[in-house]
Design an enzyme around this catalytic site. Structure first.
Site, PDB file in Angstrom:
ATOM      1  N   THR A  27       0.821  -1.208   0.000  1.00  0.00           N
ATOM      2  CA  THR A  27       0.000   0.000   0.000  1.00  0.00           C
ATOM      3  C   THR A  27       0.858   1.262   0.000  1.00  0.00           C
ATOM      4  O   THR A  27       2.004   1.232   0.477  1.00  0.00           O
ATOM      5  CB  THR A  27      -0.902  -0.009   1.260  1.00  0.00           C
ATOM      6  OG1 THR A  27      -1.427   1.295   1.475  1.00  0.00           O
ATOM      7  CG2 THR A  27      -0.118  -0.381   2.516  1.00  0.00           C
ATOM      8  N   ASP A  28       0.279   2.381  -0.462  1.00  0.00           N
ATOM      9  CA  ASP A  28       0.997   3.663  -0.375  1.00  0.00           C
ATOM     10  C   ASP A  28       1.022   4.178   1.070  1.00  0.00           C
ATOM     11  O   ASP A  28       1.736   5.131   1.372  1.00  0.00           O
ATOM     12  CB  ASP A  28       0.390   4.710  -1.317  1.00  0.00           C
ATOM     13  CG  ASP A  28      -1.060   5.064  -0.994  1.00  0.00           C
ATOM     14  OD1 ASP A  28      -1.667   4.416  -0.128  1.00  0.00           O
ATOM     15  OD2 ASP A  28      -1.582   6.010  -1.619  1.00  0.00           O
ATOM     16  N   GLU A  29       0.247   3.540   1.964  1.00  0.00           N
ATOM     17  CA  GLU A  29       0.206   4.028   3.356  1.00  0.00           C
ATOM     18  C   GLU A  29       1.534   3.820   4.083  1.00  0.00           C
ATOM     19  O   GLU A  29       1.775   4.415   5.125  1.00  0.00           O
ATOM     20  CB  GLU A  29      -0.955   3.376   4.116  1.00  0.00           C
ATOM     21  CG  GLU A  29      -2.295   3.715   3.489  1.00  0.00           C
ATOM     22  CD  GLU A  29      -3.492   3.412   4.365  1.00  0.00           C
ATOM     23  OE1 GLU A  29      -3.359   3.434   5.597  1.00  0.00           O
ATOM     24  OE2 GLU A  29      -4.563   3.142   3.798  1.00  0.00           O
ATOM     25  N   TYR A  37      -1.739  -0.787  10.948  1.00  0.00           N
ATOM     26  CA  TYR A  37      -1.884  -1.421   9.623  1.00  0.00           C
ATOM     27  C   TYR A  37      -0.698  -1.081   8.728  1.00  0.00           C
ATOM     28  O   TYR A  37      -0.018  -1.969   8.204  1.00  0.00           O
ATOM     29  CB  TYR A  37      -3.194  -0.975   8.961  1.00  0.00           C
ATOM     30  CG  TYR A  37      -3.228  -1.248   7.468  1.00  0.00           C
ATOM     31  CD1 TYR A  37      -3.222  -2.553   6.976  1.00  0.00           C
ATOM     32  CD2 TYR A  37      -3.240  -0.198   6.534  1.00  0.00           C
ATOM     33  CE1 TYR A  37      -3.236  -2.811   5.610  1.00  0.00           C
ATOM     34  CE2 TYR A  37      -3.252  -0.454   5.162  1.00  0.00           C
ATOM     35  CZ  TYR A  37      -3.249  -1.761   4.706  1.00  0.00           C
ATOM     36  OH  TYR A  37      -3.246  -2.017   3.356  1.00  0.00           O
ATOM     37  N   LYS A  70       2.374  -3.444   7.209  1.00  0.00           N
ATOM     38  CA  LYS A  70       2.638  -3.608   5.773  1.00  0.00           C
ATOM     39  C   LYS A  70       4.078  -3.174   5.448  1.00  0.00           C
ATOM     40  O   LYS A  70       4.762  -3.810   4.651  1.00  0.00           O
ATOM     41  CB  LYS A  70       1.645  -2.798   4.942  1.00  0.00           C
ATOM     42  CG  LYS A  70       0.221  -3.314   4.945  1.00  0.00           C
ATOM     43  CD  LYS A  70       0.048  -4.696   4.337  1.00  0.00           C
ATOM     44  CE  LYS A  70       0.302  -4.750   2.853  1.00  0.00           C
ATOM     45  NZ  LYS A  70      -0.031  -6.093   2.290  1.00  0.00           N
TER      46      LYS A  70
HETATM   47  P1  NAD Z   1      -9.323  -7.582   2.068  1.00  0.00           P
HETATM   48  O1  NAD Z   1      -9.327  -7.338   3.542  1.00  0.00           O
HETATM   49  O2  NAD Z   1     -10.555  -7.312   1.285  1.00  0.00           O
HETATM   50  O3  NAD Z   1      -8.922  -9.107   1.773  1.00  0.00           O
HETATM   51  C1  NAD Z   1      -7.897  -9.767   2.465  1.00  0.00           C
HETATM   52  C2  NAD Z   1      -8.036 -11.259   2.177  1.00  0.00           C
HETATM   53  O4  NAD Z   1      -6.956 -11.919   2.864  1.00  0.00           O
HETATM   54  C3  NAD Z   1      -9.338 -11.867   2.686  1.00  0.00           C
HETATM   55  O5  NAD Z   1      -9.904 -12.712   1.700  1.00  0.00           O
HETATM   56  C4  NAD Z   1      -8.905 -12.672   3.905  1.00  0.00           C
HETATM   57  O6  NAD Z   1      -9.714 -13.814   4.145  1.00  0.00           O
HETATM   58  C5  NAD Z   1      -7.481 -13.055   3.536  1.00  0.00           C
HETATM   59  N1  NAD Z   1      -6.640 -13.309   4.712  1.00  0.00           N
HETATM   60  C6  NAD Z   1      -6.519 -12.539   5.838  1.00  0.00           C
HETATM   61  N2  NAD Z   1      -5.682 -13.115   6.699  1.00  0.00           N
HETATM   62  C7  NAD Z   1      -5.235 -14.258   6.117  1.00  0.00           C
HETATM   63  C8  NAD Z   1      -4.328 -15.276   6.515  1.00  0.00           C
HETATM   64  N3  NAD Z   1      -3.732 -15.250   7.724  1.00  0.00           N
HETATM   65  N4  NAD Z   1      -4.087 -16.300   5.670  1.00  0.00           N
HETATM   66  C9  NAD Z   1      -4.699 -16.346   4.448  1.00  0.00           C
HETATM   67  N5  NAD Z   1      -5.582 -15.425   4.039  1.00  0.00           N
HETATM   68  C10 NAD Z   1      -5.844 -14.391   4.854  1.00  0.00           C
HETATM   69  O7  NAD Z   1      -8.094  -6.749   1.519  1.00  0.00           O
HETATM   70  P2  NAD Z   1      -7.934  -5.996   0.129  1.00  0.00           P
HETATM   71  O8  NAD Z   1      -8.506  -4.641   0.243  1.00  0.00           O
HETATM   72  O9  NAD Z   1      -8.380  -6.897  -0.966  1.00  0.00           O
HETATM   73  O10 NAD Z   1      -6.352  -5.831   0.063  1.00  0.00           O
HETATM   74  C11 NAD Z   1      -5.526  -6.867  -0.489  1.00  0.00           C
HETATM   75  C12 NAD Z   1      -4.069  -6.459  -0.370  1.00  0.00           C
HETATM   76  O11 NAD Z   1      -3.846  -5.236  -1.051  1.00  0.00           O
HETATM   77  C13 NAD Z   1      -3.622  -6.226   1.074  1.00  0.00           C
HETATM   78  O12 NAD Z   1      -2.325  -6.749   1.215  1.00  0.00           O
HETATM   79  C14 NAD Z   1      -3.623  -4.719   1.223  1.00  0.00           C
HETATM   80  O13 NAD Z   1      -2.655  -4.316   2.157  1.00  0.00           O
HETATM   81  C15 NAD Z   1      -3.262  -4.290  -0.180  1.00  0.00           C
HETATM   82  N6  NAD Z   1      -3.782  -2.960  -0.582  1.00  0.00           N
HETATM   83  C16 NAD Z   1      -5.096  -2.642  -0.404  1.00  0.00           C
HETATM   84  C17 NAD Z   1      -5.570  -1.401  -0.840  1.00  0.00           C
HETATM   85  C18 NAD Z   1      -7.039  -1.030  -0.712  1.00  0.00           C
HETATM   86  O14 NAD Z   1      -7.411   0.106  -1.022  1.00  0.00           O
HETATM   87  N7  NAD Z   1      -7.928  -1.932  -0.311  1.00  0.00           N
HETATM   88  C19 NAD Z   1      -4.701  -0.496  -1.428  1.00  0.00           C
HETATM   89  C20 NAD Z   1      -3.360  -0.866  -1.602  1.00  0.00           C
HETATM   90  C21 NAD Z   1      -2.926  -2.102  -1.182  1.00  0.00           C
END
Ligand code: NAD
Length: 368
Positions: free
Chosen positions: A149-151, A175, A179
């Site tokens: 993430t950009d965070e 969080y 990350k």
């Molecule tokens: P999300 O919370 O919707 O999904 C996370 C998934 O990971 C879920 O399906 C969950 O069941 C699974 N999970 C959690 N813990 C687990 C574990 N211990 N073992 C296996 N699976 C596990 O998250 P998202 O929004 O889809 O984000 C996905 C990735 O992208 C993350 O790494 C997040 O940091 C990154 N990200 C998200 C955003 C955003 O805006 N949502 C932006 C940039 C980066």
């Protein structure tokens, strides 16, 4: 798998990729899985623990594909990871599994440390055990793509500043700190063990299948229910929004064409204040589902106490991925938000089952 002269995967080789997507039942992970099945010839194993954020109903369109399989596995479980690697024999891992909600990380950081740091460490080690045993050409072609993430960069003070790939890390929340830690582990596994890694840091995503606790779906669903639309502080926080399908496309470009060891920032060139986002959603709903009273949904906006450590501004410089891999977002914020509002209006069944908890029924180890 063959490498071309630039050390990148030749395009024709994409067809042969066997990819483990961790977190494939989450918001972005499910978009990646749908994109891989619908638009490439890749074979995909979705490896997901199915926490509250995992929803297999987001994969209804692809679950019957012969190129899709699902493993309910916790990335903290080394033995289970070894078994999946041995059975599936991946040529790449796209690592999205994480605890992802900032507010939850403030209320209870333990799960974030466990999954995002310890889990990433476990996954790196399972990958390394598997990768070490591969033949030389398979070893060279293998990719571990960490999605972040950009965070991790903290916030920006100047209005013209942008996060680049060389911006120093300064995370503010449990969080983003977890990350940032996982990003450091991934880079160290390349420097120390030679694991062929790629990293991406992306701005805020929005779009279909977004869990209702996040800002945009929360506002859409609260407005439809006539409930207050909470805005933190004065709503002046700026985020750079990217439509989730644009992100999924960028990730597949990076895993198939990115240069090993590189980081790519991904963003949508859509800097918006939170209040502006909420107001735009209200205007779309006023147009598409006007209230019987003819009053604007904007009247439901309420300002609530800001959360601790709330970063003021994030904005991404995505010129590297545009220049080197030719990726650009297809959606503007207006077109993407309109699509998103339409999707929530057309897919009540999906979000009603999330709100009621029914989406967790019938899953292994799932509880309500
Ligand atoms: P999300 O919370 O919707 O999904 C996370 C998934 O990971 C879920 O399906 C969950 O069941 C699974 N999970 C959690 N813990 C687990 C574990 N211990 N073992 C296996 N699976 C596990 O998250 P998202 O929004 O889809 O984000 C996905 C990735 O992208 C993350 O790494 C997040 O940091 C990154 N990200 C998200 C955003 C955003 O805006 N949502 C932006 C940039 C980066």
């Amino acid at each position: 798998m063959q490498l071309n002269t630039h050390g990148k995967l030749a395009l024709a080789e994409k067809a042969l990729m066997r990819i483990i997507v961790t977190g494939g039942a989450g918001f972005i992970g499910s978009a990646v899985v749908r994109h891989l099945i619908e638009n490439t010839e890749c074979v995909v194993a979705n490896l997901d623990k199915l926490t509250y954020a995992g929803n297999l109903e987001s994969l209804a369109d692809v679950k019957d594909s012969s190129r899709y399989s699902f493993y309910q596995v916790d990335i903290c479980d080394s033995a289970a990871l070894d078994a999946v690697f041995a059975e599936f024999k991946p040529s790449a891992v796209m690592h999205l599994a994480a605890e992802s909600h900032v507010d939850r990380s403030i209320d209870g950081p333990a799960e974030f440390i466990q999954t995002n740091i310890v889990g990433t460490y476990n996954l790196l080690e399972a990958t390394r055990r598997y990768w070490n045993a591969l033949a030389d050409d398979e070893k060279r072609g293998f990719r571990f793509h960490h999605i972040s993430t950009d965070e991790v960069y903290g916030d920006l003070e100047g209005t013209d500043d942008l996060f680049t790939e060389s911006t120093s890390y300064a995370p503010s929340s449990p969080y983003s700190a977890s990350k940032a830690s996982s990003d450091h582990l991934v880079r160290a596994w390349q420097r120390t063990y030679g694991l062929p890694v790629l990293l991406t840091n992306c701005s805020n995503n929005y779009g279909p299948y977004h869990f209702p606790e996040k800002l945009i779906p929360h506002v859409i669903l609260n407005a439809l229910a006539g409930k207050p639309l909470p805005v933190y502080g004065d709503g002046s926080q700026i985020r750079d929004w990217l439509y989730v399908e644009d992100h999924a496309r960028a990730l597949v470009e990076v895993v198939s064409k990115g240069a090993v060891g590189e980081t790519y920032n991904i963003g949508g060139h859509n800097e918006k204040r939170n209040l502006e986002v909420v107001q735009t959603i209200c205007e779309l709903l006023d147009e598409l589902v006007p209230q019987a009273t003819k009053r604007s949904y904007k009247e439901l906006i309420t300002f609530v106490k800001d959360r601790p450590g709330h970063d003021l501004r994030y904005a991404i410089d995505a010129s590297k991925i545009e220049r080197e891999l030719g990726w650009t977002p297809l959606e503007t914020f207006d077109s993407g938000l309109r699509k998103t509002v339409h999707w929530y209006l057309d897919n009540k069944d999906w979000w009603q089952r999330v709100l009621s908890g029914d989406y967790r029924l019938g899953r292994l180890g799932g509880t309500l």
